[in-house]
Design a protein around this motif. Sequence first.
Motif, PDB file in Angstrom:
ATOM      1  N   SER A 230       0.482  -0.866   0.349  1.00  0.00           N
ATOM      2  CA  SER A 230      -0.217  -0.113   0.202  1.00  0.00           C
ATOM      3  C   SER A 230       0.692   1.096  -0.364  1.00  0.00           C
ATOM      4  O   SER A 230       0.663   2.388   0.689  1.00  0.00           O
ATOM      5  N   PRO A 231       1.884   1.430  -1.011  1.00  0.00           N
ATOM      6  CA  PRO A 231       2.555   2.876  -0.695  1.00  0.00           C
ATOM      7  C   PRO A 231       1.903   3.738  -1.161  1.00  0.00           C
ATOM      8  O   PRO A 231       0.721   4.221  -2.334  1.00  0.00           O
ATOM      9  N   ARG A 232       2.309   5.013  -1.051  1.00  0.00           N
ATOM     10  CA  ARG A 232       1.908   6.545  -1.145  1.00  0.00           C
ATOM     11  C   ARG A 232       2.319   6.720  -2.083  1.00  0.00           C
ATOM     12  O   ARG A 232       1.691   7.285  -3.321  1.00  0.00           O
ATOM     13  N   ILE A 233       3.535   6.257  -2.649  1.00  0.00           N
ATOM     14  CA  ILE A 233       4.745   7.346  -4.411  1.00  0.00           C
ATOM     15  C   ILE A 233       5.320   5.252  -4.658  1.00  0.00           C
ATOM     16  O   ILE A 233       5.746   4.663  -3.890  1.00  0.00           O
ATOM     17  N   LEU A 234       5.035   5.463  -5.622  1.00  0.00           N
ATOM     18  CA  LEU A 234       5.273   4.167  -6.626  1.00  0.00           C
ATOM     19  C   LEU A 234       6.766   4.435  -7.462  1.00  0.00           C
ATOM     20  O   LEU A 234       6.787   5.847  -8.465  1.00  0.00           O
ATOM     21  N   LEU A 235       8.010   4.348  -7.015  1.00  0.00           N
ATOM     22  CA  LEU A 235       8.988   4.773  -7.992  1.00  0.00           C
ATOM     23  C   LEU A 235       9.094   3.465  -9.143  1.00  0.00           C
ATOM     24  O   LEU A 235       9.566   2.654  -8.846  1.00  0.00           O
ATOM     25  N   LEU A 236       8.645   3.286 -10.262  1.00  0.00           N
ATOM     26  CA  LEU A 236       9.086   2.643 -11.235  1.00  0.00           C
ATOM     27  C   LEU A 236      10.436   2.593 -12.390  1.00  0.00           C
ATOM     28  O   LEU A 236      10.618   3.631 -12.963  1.00  0.00           O
ATOM     29  N   ASP A 237      11.081   2.018 -12.564  1.00  0.00           N
ATOM     30  CA  ASP A 237      12.809   1.873 -13.319  1.00  0.00           C
ATOM     31  C   ASP A 237      12.254   1.413 -14.563  1.00  0.00           C
ATOM     32  O   ASP A 237      13.053  -0.048 -14.440  1.00  0.00           O
ATOM     33  N   GLU A 238      11.856   2.310 -15.585  1.00  0.00           N
ATOM     34  CA  GLU A 238      11.835   1.570 -16.781  1.00  0.00           C
ATOM     35  C   GLU A 238      11.021  -0.079 -16.611  1.00  0.00           C
ATOM     36  O   GLU A 238      11.762  -1.317 -16.825  1.00  0.00           O
ATOM     37  N   PRO A 239       9.914  -0.166 -16.630  1.00  0.00           N
ATOM     38  CA  PRO A 239       8.843  -1.169 -16.337  1.00  0.00           C
ATOM     39  C   PRO A 239       8.421  -1.561 -17.892  1.00  0.00           C
ATOM     40  O   PRO A 239       8.593  -2.701 -17.130  1.00  0.00           O
ATOM     41  N   ALA A 240       8.778  -0.587 -19.058  1.00  0.00           N
ATOM     42  CA  ALA A 240       8.743  -1.474 -20.235  1.00  0.00           C
ATOM     43  C   ALA A 240       9.630  -1.978 -20.319  1.00  0.00           C
ATOM     44  O   ALA A 240      10.178  -2.837 -21.641  1.00  0.00           O
ATOM     45  N   ALA A 241      11.383  -1.751 -19.777  1.00  0.00           N
ATOM     46  CA  ALA A 241      12.131  -2.488 -20.670  1.00  0.00           C
ATOM     47  C   ALA A 241      12.675  -3.981 -20.778  1.00  0.00           C
ATOM     48  O   ALA A 241      11.643  -4.807 -19.989  1.00  0.00           O
ATOM     49  N   GLY A 242      12.439  -5.022 -21.598  1.00  0.00           N
ATOM     50  CA  GLY A 242      12.496  -6.341 -22.425  1.00  0.00           C
ATOM     51  C   GLY A 242      10.929  -6.456 -22.645  1.00  0.00           C
ATOM     52  O   GLY A 242      11.222  -7.841 -22.448  1.00  0.00           O
ATOM     53  N   LEU A 243      10.363  -5.698 -22.704  1.00  0.00           N
ATOM     54  CA  LEU A 243       8.200  -6.130 -22.573  1.00  0.00           C
ATOM     55  C   LEU A 243       8.368  -6.327 -24.747  1.00  0.00           C
ATOM     56  O   LEU A 243       9.097  -5.560 -25.120  1.00  0.00           O
TER      57      LEU A 243
END
Length: 325
Positions: A230-243
């Motif tokens: 249940s985070p207040r803020i999500l830090l996503l580092d290149e979530p689409a990489a390799g997809l």
Amino acid sequence: LTLAERAWFLEKGEVRFTGATADLLGRDDVLRSVFLADAAVSSSPTTATPTAVVPVSPDGPAPLEVSGVTKRFGGITAVNGASLRVSEREIVGLIGANGAGKTTLLDLISGFMPSDEGTIAVDGVDISGLTPHARAWAGLGRSFQAARLIPSLTVAENLAIGFERHLLWRDHAAAALRLPALLRQEEHVAWSVGDLVELMHLARYRHTLVGALSTGTRRVVDLAMLIGQSPRILLLDEPAAGLAQRETEALGPMLRRIQAETGCAMLVVEHDMPFLAGLCDRMIAMELGRPIASGTPAEVMADPAVIAAYLGNDSAAVNRSGAAT
């Protein structure tokens, strides 16, 4: 509480809380009583007092505020006085050429690297001196370019491990004796895993070993472990990489659904511009460790400073890239 219009909470044969569920959801005493062990018990029932819904002010405390953050490696300044703000329920894209300082900035925000200067605040509280796990408790969730999962365990088992560090009871003797508190805790984890499986559409993979999953599905499992906290803020580092292209097209709507259902804000680092432009509400461009442009995706991608950062100032190079559309 999300299903019914009105609710009654009973404890030891007495009605402790009653009222419209919209009011009860916002009451800390209800949440403490229902979800936390050893909550104080009042001797008389209380009635919820209706309160007006106050909209979040864009100038009030934000889920994430970064002010003047700097990081140096010897004579190289990787992040140079960077400041940014992510507002309530906002999805912000962070772009920049290789070496612009995007991932370093995420490392500084999440605590995996100490900053030399500046402050980082979550909901107005300075977390600059906290360790990564303490920042996670404060409401920060961080993904990495490579999903950090255990391939020899199933999807459900990986999700259960995601709740491990937040368990109240860790006594091995109590677990061996199967004491009631431990059984209730295990049941709560099982229900939580089931909720995540349903939310993330992972039912068909629930009992599949993570090592047998595609890159895209592993990325979904990694996100599920994050939002389970249940985070207040999500830090996503290149979530689409390799997809694959099909997986990338499905990732954007899924992140939007996560944001809508959990209410979290997101800061997303990504090189896939069409994917990011369709996902984020606002975009920030970085060059040489500092933001150089901020605005809607269309505004930022048309900004001359951003074009120069990606293509250089040479007019021939810019012209070879084609006209902006």
